[in-house]
Design a protein around this motif. Structure first.
Motif, PDB file in Angstrom:
ATOM      1  N   PRO A 108       4.119   7.940   3.385  1.00 53.55           N
ATOM      2  CA  PRO A 108       5.470   8.505   3.324  1.00 53.55           C
ATOM      3  C   PRO A 108       6.341   7.953   2.205  1.00 53.55           C
ATOM      4  O   PRO A 108       7.333   8.579   1.833  1.00 53.55           O
ATOM      5  CB  PRO A 108       6.051   8.144   4.696  1.00 53.55           C
ATOM      6  CG  PRO A 108       5.280   6.928   5.127  1.00 53.55           C
ATOM      7  CD  PRO A 108       3.898   7.141   4.595  1.00 53.55           C
ATOM      8  N   HIS A 109       5.979   6.807   1.658  1.00 55.60           N
ATOM      9  CA  HIS A 109       6.809   6.185   0.617  1.00 55.60           C
ATOM     10  C   HIS A 109       6.311   6.515  -0.793  1.00 55.60           C
ATOM     11  O   HIS A 109       6.865   6.010  -1.772  1.00 55.60           O
ATOM     12  CB  HIS A 109       6.850   4.665   0.815  1.00 55.60           C
ATOM     13  CG  HIS A 109       7.361   4.261   2.165  1.00 55.60           C
ATOM     14  ND1 HIS A 109       8.631   4.599   2.607  1.00 55.60           N
ATOM     15  CD2 HIS A 109       6.764   3.580   3.183  1.00 55.60           C
ATOM     16  CE1 HIS A 109       8.795   4.122   3.835  1.00 55.60           C
ATOM     17  NE2 HIS A 109       7.684   3.511   4.202  1.00 55.60           N
ATOM     18  N   ILE A 110       5.276   7.349  -0.883  1.00 57.59           N
ATOM     19  CA  ILE A 110       4.719   7.732  -2.178  1.00 57.59           C
ATOM     20  C   ILE A 110       5.380   9.022  -2.658  1.00 57.59           C
ATOM     21  O   ILE A 110       5.659   9.933  -1.877  1.00 57.59           O
ATOM     22  CB  ILE A 110       3.193   7.923  -2.073  1.00 57.59           C
ATOM     23  CG1 ILE A 110       2.519   6.611  -1.718  1.00 57.59           C
ATOM     24  CG2 ILE A 110       2.605   8.475  -3.379  1.00 57.59           C
ATOM     25  CD1 ILE A 110       2.778   5.485  -2.684  1.00 57.59           C
ATOM     26  N   ASP A 111       5.640   9.088  -3.958  1.00 56.53           N
ATOM     27  CA  ASP A 111       6.142  10.311  -4.577  1.00 56.53           C
ATOM     28  C   ASP A 111       4.949  11.262  -4.722  1.00 56.53           C
ATOM     29  O   ASP A 111       4.169  11.159  -5.667  1.00 56.53           O
ATOM     30  CB  ASP A 111       6.751   9.980  -5.938  1.00 56.53           C
ATOM     31  CG  ASP A 111       7.245  11.210  -6.677  1.00 56.53           C
ATOM     32  OD1 ASP A 111       7.594  12.199  -6.020  1.00 56.53           O
ATOM     33  OD2 ASP A 111       7.279  11.178  -7.927  1.00 56.53           O
ATOM     34  N   LYS A 156       2.415   4.679  -7.194  1.00 54.17           N
ATOM     35  CA  LYS A 156       3.522   5.199  -6.389  1.00 54.17           C
ATOM     36  C   LYS A 156       3.779   6.683  -6.633  1.00 54.17           C
ATOM     37  O   LYS A 156       4.615   7.289  -5.964  1.00 54.17           O
ATOM     38  CB  LYS A 156       4.800   4.411  -6.684  1.00 54.17           C
ATOM     39  CG  LYS A 156       4.691   2.933  -6.331  1.00 54.17           C
ATOM     40  CD  LYS A 156       5.961   2.191  -6.690  1.00 54.17           C
ATOM     41  CE  LYS A 156       5.835   0.708  -6.370  1.00 54.17           C
ATOM     42  NZ  LYS A 156       7.054  -0.052  -6.759  1.00 54.17           N
ATOM     43  N   ASN A 191       0.980  13.140   3.115  1.00 56.68           N
ATOM     44  CA  ASN A 191       2.407  12.811   3.217  1.00 56.68           C
ATOM     45  C   ASN A 191       2.688  11.985   4.474  1.00 56.68           C
ATOM     46  O   ASN A 191       3.542  11.095   4.471  1.00 56.68           O
ATOM     47  CB  ASN A 191       3.230  14.101   3.232  1.00 56.68           C
ATOM     48  CG  ASN A 191       4.669  13.868   2.842  1.00 56.68           C
ATOM     49  OD1 ASN A 191       4.974  13.031   1.993  1.00 56.68           O
ATOM     50  ND2 ASN A 191       5.576  14.604   3.460  1.00 56.68           N
TER      51      ASN A 191
END
Length: 286
Positions: A196-199, A168, A192
């Protein structure tokens, strides 16, 4: 709000002269007061590979974490290192350098890309068991000096493999300082968009002349997480330009301040850390 990981580990690791443990402890304790989101403080790797960081466990035992919100990040190069690092409750993140270059993966961790993918799975399992977060650096994300295949598509393929395994936290790492504002923008925006939900952050190496342009390209592409080092110290020993180091923390902060962007940095504490950094790095060469 932009989140900063200060990277004294990266800044110190290539220095041949051993920095005394008390000096490291004093410097890191000053950095813990600054307000950085994370502190890349040390690594659990073979002392033969990185002699400078052989005292990471001893340093950790002397850090003052009681009044700091900064989370500790330790670098590991294999499963053994992950198990060793996980024994310390103070550590929140385990960082693993996964290279999209086969040659660099062998040079850096003495394993193939395929074996490294298997190691990532084991590291994720270890992190779950001990309550840590795995963080993967996509090393050589902007190209390599070995002639190994590279393209934005190759980077995206490996990023997807890692995300599917449960990663993640991803950092795009410009290991040798070959990124340009254009390549940063292209690669960051592409990943990105797909994750979109990855740091997703950047760990860029740069000459002093190109730092600001790279920061601006990443920020304008939506990046809210940066790895930096006070003074721009560190970088990859294999970089062809000896002036290629980490993005300087003060350059990023100046960029943010000019735009009234919050970084949660305590300026007084930062100045004290900057002053002490000269004692750590001045006169010591890689």
């Amino acid at each position: 709000m932009v989140k900063i990981t200060e990277c004294p580990r990266d800044a110190m690791q290539g220095i041949k002269e051993f920095i005394p443990t008390p000096d490291k402890v004093a410097y890191l304790n000053l950095l813990l007061k600054v307000g950085f989101d994370r502190l890349d403080f040390g690594s659990f790797v073979s002392p033969k590979a990185i002699p400078q960081l052989q005292d990471t466990a001893a340093v950790l035992s002397q850090l003052n974490l009681s009044d700091s919100s900064t989370k500790l990040l330790a670098i590991v190069a294999n499963v053994r290192g992950a198990k060793e690092a996980s024994a310390f409750s103070q550590i929140s993140f385990l960082g693993f350098p996964f290279s999209v270059s086969e040659t660099f993966q062998q040079r850096n961790t003495n394993t193939s890309i395929q074996q490294s993918l298997a190691n990532v799975e084991e590291i994720i399992t270890i992190c779950k068991e001990f309550g840590k977060e795995p963080l993967i650096y996509l090393s050589m994300a902007f190209g390599n000096p070995y002639g190994d295949p590279w393209s934005p598509e190759i980077v995206a393929i490996y990023a997807e493999l890692l995300v599917k395994k449960g990663v993640k936290h991803l950092m795009l790492a410009d290991t040798i300082g070959v990124s340009t504002p254009e390549s940063i923008q292209m690669l960051y925006q592409n990943l990105n968009k797909h994750f979109p939900h990855i740091d997703l952050g950047v760990h860029l190496h740069s000459t002093p002349q190109t730092m600001l342009a790279k920061i601006q390209a990443a920020y304008n592409s939506g990046c809210q997480r940066f790895d930096t080092a006070i003074g721009g110290y560190g970088g990859c020993p294999m970089a062809s330009d000896k002036l290629t180091g980490n993005i300087a923390t003060e350059v990023l902060l100046s960029f943010l301040q000019e735009r009234n962007i919050n970084s949660q940095v305590d300026q007084t504490a930062l100045l004290k850390a900057q002053h002490y950094s000269s004692q750590i790095f001045h006169g010591r060469s890689n």
